[in-house]
Design a protein around this motif. Structure first.
Motif, short mmCIF file in Angstrom:
data_model
loop_
_atom_site.label_atom_id
_atom_site.label_comp_id
_atom_site.label_asym_id
_atom_site.label_seq_id
_atom_site.Cartn_x
_atom_site.Cartn_y
_atom_site.Cartn_z
N GLU A 120 -15.25 -6.27 3.05
CA GLU A 120 -15.35 -5.25 2.00
C GLU A 120 -13.99 -4.75 1.54
OE1 GLU A 120 -15.86 -3.10 5.95
OE2 GLU A 120 -16.71 -4.89 5.04
N LEU A 121 -12.96 -4.89 2.37
CA LEU A 121 -11.62 -4.46 1.99
C LEU A 121 -10.88 -5.50 1.15
CD1 LEU A 121 -10.36 -2.74 5.24
CD2 LEU A 121 -11.18 -1.67 3.15
N ARG A 122 -11.46 -6.67 0.96
CA ARG A 122 -10.79 -7.71 0.18
C ARG A 122 -11.00 -7.53 -1.31
NH1 ARG A 122 -12.56 -11.13 4.71
NH2 ARG A 122 -10.70 -11.46 5.96
N ILE A 123 -11.87 -6.62 -1.73
CA ILE A 123 -12.10 -6.35 -3.15
C ILE A 123 -11.39 -5.06 -3.49
CG2 ILE A 123 -13.83 -5.89 -4.92
CD1 ILE A 123 -15.78 -7.55 -3.17
N ASP A 124 -10.32 -5.14 -4.24
CA ASP A 124 -9.47 -4.02 -4.65
C ASP A 124 -9.10 -3.13 -3.46
OD1 ASP A 124 -7.92 -2.55 -6.37
OD2 ASP A 124 -9.58 -1.37 -7.15
N PRO A 125 -8.48 -3.72 -2.44
CA PRO A 125 -8.07 -2.91 -1.28
C PRO A 125 -6.97 -1.92 -1.65
CG PRO A 125 -7.10 -5.08 -1.14
CD PRO A 125 -8.05 -5.10 -2.32
N THR A 126 -6.93 -0.81 -0.95
CA THR A 126 -5.90 0.19 -1.20
C THR A 126 -4.84 0.22 -0.12
OG1 THR A 126 -7.25 1.86 -0.11
CG2 THR A 126 -7.45 1.68 -2.51
N GLY A 127 -4.97 -0.57 0.90
CA GLY A 127 -3.97 -0.58 1.96
C GLY A 127 -4.14 0.59 2.90
N PRO A 128 -3.34 0.61 3.97
CA PRO A 128 -3.45 1.69 4.94
C PRO A 128 -2.96 3.02 4.37
CG PRO A 128 -1.60 0.28 5.47
CD PRO A 128 -2.32 -0.36 4.32
N THR A 129 -3.37 4.12 4.99
CA THR A 129 -3.01 5.45 4.51
C THR A 129 -1.65 5.92 5.04
OG1 THR A 129 -4.22 6.46 6.34
CG2 THR A 129 -5.40 6.17 4.24
N GLN A 130 -1.06 5.18 5.96
CA GLN A 130 0.26 5.49 6.46
C GLN A 130 0.93 4.22 6.94
OE1 GLN A 130 -0.14 8.26 9.65
NE2 GLN A 130 -1.53 6.98 10.81
N GLY A 131 2.22 4.29 7.16
CA GLY A 131 2.93 3.11 7.64
C GLY A 131 4.42 3.33 7.65
N PHE A 132 5.14 2.24 7.81
CA PHE A 132 6.59 2.28 7.91
C PHE A 132 7.28 2.06 6.57
CE2 PHE A 132 10.61 0.02 8.91
CZ PHE A 132 11.26 1.07 9.53
N SER A 133 6.68 1.24 5.69
CA SER A 133 7.32 0.97 4.41
C SER A 133 6.25 0.72 3.34
CB SER A 133 8.25 -0.24 4.51
OG SER A 133 7.52 -1.40 4.83
N HIS A 134 6.61 1.02 2.11
CA HIS A 134 5.73 0.74 0.98
C HIS A 134 6.02 -0.67 0.45
CE1 HIS A 134 5.22 5.14 0.91
NE2 HIS A 134 4.02 4.80 0.49
N VAL A 135 5.04 -1.21 -0.21
CA VAL A 135 5.14 -2.57 -0.74
C VAL A 135 5.87 -2.56 -2.08
CG1 VAL A 135 3.80 -4.53 -1.58
CG2 VAL A 135 3.01 -3.25 0.41
N THR A 136 6.74 -3.54 -2.27
CA THR A 136 7.30 -3.82 -3.59
C THR A 136 6.86 -5.22 -3.98
OG1 THR A 136 9.39 -4.67 -2.71
CG2 THR A 136 9.32 -2.33 -3.31
N ARG A 137 6.78 -5.46 -5.26
CA ARG A 137 6.34 -6.76 -5.76
C ARG A 137 7.22 -7.23 -6.91
NH1 ARG A 137 1.79 -9.46 -5.07
NH2 ARG A 137 0.60 -8.93 -3.26
N GLY A 138 7.17 -8.52 -7.18
CA GLY A 138 7.77 -9.09 -8.38
C GLY A 138 9.11 -9.76 -8.23
N GLY A 139 9.75 -9.61 -7.07
CA GLY A 139 11.09 -10.17 -6.95
C GLY A 139 12.08 -9.35 -7.76
N SER A 140 13.26 -9.90 -8.00
CA SER A 140 14.25 -9.15 -8.76
C SER A 140 15.36 -10.07 -9.23
CB SER A 140 14.85 -8.03 -7.90
OG SER A 140 15.66 -8.59 -6.90
#
Length: 167
Positions: A120-140
């Motif tokens: 059920e988390l594979r459809i538009d998952p929101t990720g965990p509510t806490q953690g060590f780092s946020h996700v970045t996307r797209g490269g640079s």
């Protein structure tokens, strides 16, 4: 972000060297200004927008076409140095979105996690509510495109709340 590095930033370039908190503050400011709620996308939303309905490794076909869609180290270097380029200069994806790959890394709202744990988390998952780092996307512009400028590649190495990355 006003003095990003060895280049003089211009108004048509993406903003570089932001923290996740800076990106959140911008979303709050824009929400007040426009009268609608503006947020950073979840990682799943970002990937869907980037892929524009495709399922391949690269949303633009194959790796040989990357320079038509993204600014990466390969096409921004100048005398061994690289910097961001003006937005909207490359081809858009199939949804008409420019600069989803390359340019600057883009923050997502999610904390980094290896992936959905239940179906059920594979459809538009929101990720965990806490953690060590946020996700970045797209490269640079300062990363190799063949590895980083792909819709399905999250990056956490530059996504700490206090680390300066694009946003």
């Amino acid at each position: 972000w006003r003095t990003p590095g060895e280049w003089k930033a211009t108004d048509d370039e993406p903003v570089a060297h932001l923290t996740w908190n800076d990106a959140q503050a911008f979303c709050h400011w824009l929400s007040r200004k426009e009268g609608v709620t503006c947020t950073l996308p979840t990682e799943a939303q970002w990937e869907f927008a980037c892929g524009a309905g495709t399922t391949g490794t690269y949303q633009y076909g194959d790796f040989t076409n990357l320079s038509e869609y993204a600014w990466t180290w390969a096409n921004t270097g100048h005398e061994g140095k690289a910097w961001p380029r003006a937005v909207g200069q490359k081809k858009p994806n199939a949804f008409g979105l420019y600069d989803m790959l390359g340019g600057v890394s883009e923050f997502c709202s999610d904390w980094y996690d290896v992936g959905p744990k239940t179906p059920e988390l594979r459809i538009d998952p929101t990720g965990p509510t806490q953690g060590f780092s946020h996700v970045t996307r797209g490269g640079s512009w300062y990363r190799p495109g063949e590895l980083n400028a792909r819709c399905g590649v999250p990056d956490t190495s530059y996504s700490f709340d206090t680390t300066d990355v694009g946003g």
